[in-house]
Write a protein that holds these residues in place. Structure first.
Motif, short mmCIF file in Angstrom:
data_model
loop_
_atom_site.label_atom_id
_atom_site.label_comp_id
_atom_site.label_asym_id
_atom_site.label_seq_id
_atom_site.Cartn_x
_atom_site.Cartn_y
_atom_site.Cartn_z
N GLY A 157 2.74 8.09 15.04
CA GLY A 157 2.74 9.50 14.67
C GLY A 157 3.00 10.42 15.84
O GLY A 157 2.27 10.39 16.84
N HIS A 203 6.78 7.87 1.94
CA HIS A 203 7.95 8.26 2.74
C HIS A 203 8.55 7.12 3.57
O HIS A 203 9.42 7.37 4.41
CB HIS A 203 7.59 9.43 3.67
CG HIS A 203 7.72 10.76 2.97
ND1 HIS A 203 7.05 11.05 1.82
CD2 HIS A 203 8.46 11.86 3.26
CE1 HIS A 203 7.35 12.28 1.43
NE2 HIS A 203 8.21 12.79 2.28
N SER A 204 8.11 5.90 3.37
CA SER A 204 8.68 4.80 4.14
C SER A 204 10.20 4.81 4.04
O SER A 204 10.76 4.84 2.95
CB SER A 204 8.14 3.46 3.62
OG SER A 204 8.89 2.40 4.16
N VAL A 227 0.86 -1.19 0.00
CA VAL A 227 0.00 0.00 0.00
C VAL A 227 0.89 1.23 0.00
O VAL A 227 1.88 1.29 0.73
CB VAL A 227 -0.88 0.03 1.27
CG1 VAL A 227 -1.97 1.08 1.12
CG2 VAL A 227 -1.46 -1.33 1.57
N LYS A 228 0.50 2.22 -0.80
CA LYS A 228 1.29 3.45 -0.85
C LYS A 228 0.41 4.68 -0.67
O LYS A 228 -0.65 4.82 -1.28
CB LYS A 228 2.01 3.52 -2.20
CG LYS A 228 3.01 4.65 -2.29
CD LYS A 228 2.48 5.78 -3.15
CE LYS A 228 3.39 6.99 -3.12
NZ LYS A 228 2.88 8.07 -3.97
N THR A 281 -7.12 8.97 2.71
CA THR A 281 -5.77 8.62 3.15
C THR A 281 -4.65 9.00 2.16
O THR A 281 -3.50 8.70 2.41
CB THR A 281 -5.69 7.13 3.50
OG1 THR A 281 -6.29 6.38 2.44
CG2 THR A 281 -6.41 6.84 4.79
N ARG A 312 7.85 1.97 14.98
CA ARG A 312 7.47 1.32 13.74
C ARG A 312 7.63 2.24 12.50
O ARG A 312 7.93 1.79 11.41
CB ARG A 312 6.01 0.83 13.85
CG ARG A 312 5.35 0.41 12.56
CD ARG A 312 6.10 -0.73 11.89
NE ARG A 312 5.57 -1.01 10.57
CZ ARG A 312 5.93 -0.38 9.47
NH1 ARG A 312 6.82 0.59 9.49
NH2 ARG A 312 5.41 -0.71 8.30
N GLY A 317 0.21 6.84 6.48
CA GLY A 317 1.38 6.07 6.91
C GLY A 317 1.84 6.51 8.28
O GLY A 317 2.19 5.70 9.13
N ASN A 330 0.35 -0.21 9.45
CA ASN A 330 1.10 0.10 8.22
C ASN A 330 1.30 -1.11 7.31
O ASN A 330 2.14 -1.96 7.58
CB ASN A 330 2.52 0.60 8.52
CG ASN A 330 2.55 1.92 9.23
OD1 ASN A 330 2.56 1.93 10.44
ND2 ASN A 330 2.58 2.99 8.51
C1 LIG Z 1 11.25 13.39 5.81
C2 LIG Z 1 10.48 12.58 6.81
C3 LIG Z 1 9.97 13.20 7.93
C4 LIG Z 1 9.25 12.47 8.89
N1 LIG Z 1 8.75 13.10 9.99
C5 LIG Z 1 8.03 12.39 10.91
C6 LIG Z 1 7.47 13.02 12.06
O1 LIG Z 1 7.65 14.22 12.28
N2 LIG Z 1 6.75 12.26 12.92
C7 LIG Z 1 6.53 10.93 12.71
O2 LIG Z 1 5.85 10.30 13.52
N3 LIG Z 1 7.04 10.31 11.63
C8 LIG Z 1 7.78 11.00 10.72
N4 LIG Z 1 8.32 10.37 9.64
C9 LIG Z 1 8.11 8.93 9.47
C10 LIG Z 1 6.76 8.68 8.81
O3 LIG Z 1 5.76 8.69 9.81
C11 LIG Z 1 6.75 7.31 8.12
O4 LIG Z 1 7.75 7.29 7.13
C12 LIG Z 1 5.38 7.04 7.51
O5 LIG Z 1 5.18 5.66 7.46
C13 LIG Z 1 5.25 7.65 6.15
O6 LIG Z 1 3.95 7.50 5.66
P1 LIG Z 1 3.66 7.76 4.11
O7 LIG Z 1 2.23 7.56 3.89
O8 LIG Z 1 4.30 9.03 3.68
O9 LIG Z 1 4.56 6.63 3.44
P2 LIG Z 1 4.27 5.33 2.57
O10 LIG Z 1 5.64 4.93 2.13
O11 LIG Z 1 3.26 5.56 1.53
O12 LIG Z 1 3.71 4.30 3.64
C14 LIG Z 1 4.44 3.93 4.77
C15 LIG Z 1 3.92 2.60 5.31
O13 LIG Z 1 2.57 2.73 5.67
C16 LIG Z 1 1.75 1.89 4.87
N5 LIG Z 1 0.55 2.63 4.48
C17 LIG Z 1 0.50 3.89 3.99
N6 LIG Z 1 -0.78 4.25 3.74
C18 LIG Z 1 -1.54 3.19 4.10
C19 LIG Z 1 -2.94 2.95 4.08
N7 LIG Z 1 -3.79 3.88 3.64
N8 LIG Z 1 -3.40 1.74 4.51
C20 LIG Z 1 -2.53 0.79 4.96
N9 LIG Z 1 -1.20 0.97 5.00
C21 LIG Z 1 -0.71 2.16 4.57
C22 LIG Z 1 2.60 1.50 3.69
O14 LIG Z 1 2.23 0.25 3.17
C23 LIG Z 1 4.00 1.48 4.30
O15 LIG Z 1 4.23 0.27 4.96
C24 LIG Z 1 9.04 11.09 8.68
C25 LIG Z 1 9.55 10.47 7.53
C26 LIG Z 1 10.27 11.20 6.61
C27 LIG Z 1 10.84 10.51 5.40
#
Ligand SMILES: Cc1cc2nc3c(=O)[nH]c(=O)nc-3n(C[C@H](O)[C@H](O)[C@H](O)COP(=O)(O)OP(=O)(O)OC[C@H]3O[C@@H](n4cnc5c(N)ncnc54)[C@H](O)[C@@H]3O)c2cc1C
Length: 484
Positions: free
Chosen positions: A181, A111-112, A106-107, A145, A441, A175, A226
């Motif tokens: 979070g 930012h994973s 799932v994406k 989402t 996580r 994510g 996630n």
């Molecule tokens: C630059 C940067 C800054 C950050 N700052 C913070 C911060 O201030 N606080 C904090 O707590 N974290 C922070 N993070 C970490 C961030 O919380 C995780 O990287 C988060 O998982 C990113 O979510 P995403 O939706 O952008 O990424 P994605 O890569 O899209 O998803 C991350 C994970 O969540 C799953 N996922 C996403 N959406 C869903 C959905 N709708 N249903 C089921 N599964 C899903 C994906 O399969 C994957 O395993 C940061 C990361 C980066 C790279």
């Protein structure tokens, strides 16, 4: 993976430039055998209505755009990318995966740290185009989402509302929330997942679940959701009154050696424990340079914050007090880089206090200050995150640990990777050997040995049960998804 064939896709319509849109493909009738009617359990090609879903393959221009992830270090090539526009689209995507017998990731915001929202050979269910937001009343908001943090803040802040969430603009709200979070407001309002009140989820069989209140599925998604057992398409959050201002204090120290950096860290730990709940602090050691950040948004707590700032300033090379800014302006200064980067980041342990790392921190600091480009950061979480009633409704196991650390490294050319990642892993090994085994996580490291317990602790069996219930065929998986 075989291509679509004529029998499977008798009515396949190819829309030039926007991928494959399949209107109606399968024989949906029940098979007749003599007088008895038997359910045909063969997977059917789902109806893929273009308003709800588009499926792309490698040759499609849109595939190339959708395949981009924030971490350039990890390049993967899924067989299919399903761009979804609704919950129905996600259901169709899951059924498509079942029909093609491929695994699903799932994406959302992409930012994973370890590329868990992409895959080689499987199907990406991409919800990033799902960006609707709708207020239920003046404090509760439904968010699709695909929203990223800056889009959410653009909706909340003009209404003087906040959510205790992260600071980087392009991180996905889903994510981030599903793994816990945290951010500037967490010490007062809890983790982001603590404000999650309802979800819509599509499970590994393509069934829709609406979860609210004491639901075990909702609970599992608050820290354990996630990419594990379903695709969350909608989230409902409680929001809070935004503060009138936001202020940042900074102390800087330069040309540090190990001894001085360690003393600064020890003092910071002691002082950070006295900060009020409206205050967040981070200790950021970048090579030989240290930045200590303290933030605050409550005038009544200012005296306590100043006490900590003044004590740290005395032992630093420089201190600056930022002006009291309006929240929308102040938050934008923390939005960070919004384009993909080469990086390796990971959790370096969640701790109770300095004593947990005292025995290994000399080695860690030594490595950081002798490796330019390595960053060791410790953040204050704690405060109201450590509340029993919040813990009961989530699966986040580390609430009693108020210090969350991370290692970071960024580079510009792939040739710079080996040196940094080698030093990075040496530090991680040092922490592991010292017994630091509890991790966040959302800051995964592909090299964590006992990652299931490191992330989920005592909640692992509960999460495995939900996995078994919602995704018995383990359709949804990435290298660190929950296994039964
Ligand atoms: C630059 C940067 C800054 C950050 N700052 C913070 C911060 O201030 N606080 C904090 O707590 N974290 C922070 N993070 C970490 C961030 O919380 C995780 O990287 C988060 O998982 C990113 O979510 P995403 O939706 O952008 O990424 P994605 O890569 O899209 O998803 C991350 C994970 O969540 C799953 N996922 C996403 N959406 C869903 C959905 N709708 N249903 C089921 N599964 C899903 C994906 O399969 C994957 O395993 C940061 C990361 C980066 C790279």
């Amino acid at each position: 993976m075989s291509k679509y064939n004529r029998r499977d896709f008798s009515k396949l319509i190819i829309l030039g430039g926007i991928g494959y849109t399949i209107w109606s493909c399968a024989n949906d009738k029940k098979e007749q055998k003599g007088n008895t009617t038997e359910e045909d359990t063969t997977p059917k090609m789902p109806e893929l209505l273009p308003d709800h879903i588009k499926i792309y393959e490698k040759a499609d221009a849109a595939y190339q755009e959708l395949a981009v992830r924030f971490n350039k270090r990890i390049q993967q090539a899924p067989t299919f990318i399903a761009q979804c526009f609704s919950t129905e689209g996600v259901v169709a995507a899951m059924k498509f995966a079942i029909f093609k017998d491929v695994k699903v990731v799932v994406k959302s915001g992409g930012h994973s740290f370890e590329g868990f929202s992409s895959t080689n050979n499987g199907l990406v269910i991409d919800v990033s185009a799902m960006k609707k937001m709708q207020w239920n009343n003046d404090h509760s908001i439904m968010v699709e989402t695909g929203c990223v943090l800056k889009e959410l803040y653009d909706e909340l802040l003009p209404k003087q509302r906040i959510l205790p969430s992260g600071s980087c603009a392009t991180v996905g709200i889903s994510g981030l929330t599903l793994g816990g979070g945290y951010g500037f407001f967490s010490r007062k309002y809890g983790l982001t997942c603590d404000s999650l009140e309802a979800i819509t989820l599509v499970d590994g069989n393509g069934n829709i679940h609406e979860e609210i209140g004491k639901s075990a599925i909702l609970k599992a998604c608050k820290g354990g959701g996630n990419g594990n057992f379903g695709v969350i398409t909608k989230m409902e959050f409680r929001t809070y009154q935004a503060p009138k201002y936001f202020q940042a204090f900074r102390c800087k120290s330069y040309k540090l050696d190990t001894k001085r950096a360690k003393n600064l860290l020890k003092t910071w730990f002691e002082l950070a424990e006295t900060l009020p709940k409206s205050s967040f602090s981070a200790f950021v050691l970048n090579g030989k340079t240290l930045t200590i950040l303290i933030t605050n948004y409550d005038e009544r707590a200012e005296a306590d914050v100043l006490k900590v700032y003044n004590a740290l300033k005395k032992i630093s090379n420089k201190g600056t007090i930022g002006s009291k800014r309006a929240l929308p302006t102040a938050l934008k200064t923390f939005y960070g880089v919004q384009h993909p980067l080469y990086f390796k980041n990971a959790c370096a342990g969640l701790y109770k206090d300095f004593s947990e790392i005292e025995g290994c921190i000399d080695d860690v600091i030594e490595k950081v200050i002798s490796t330019s480009g390595l960053i060791y950061q410790v953040n204050t979480v704690g405060g109201n995150v450590n509340t029993k009633s919040l813990e009961k409704r989530s699966v986040f196991p580390h609430r009693g640990l108020p210090f969350w650390s991370e290692l970071q490294s960024y580079w510009e050319k792939p040739t710079q990777e080996e040196r940094l990642v080698t030093a990075f892993q040496e530090i991680q090994q040092r922490f592991y050997d010292h017994g630091i085994r509890k991790h966040y996580r959302n800051y995964p490291d592909i090299n964590f040995k006992d990652w299931q317990t490191a992330y989920y602790g005592k909640y692992l069996p509960e999460l495995q049960q939900i996995k078994q219930q919602l995704d018995p065929d383990n359709r949804i998986q990435h290298p660190q998804s929950i296994t039964v």
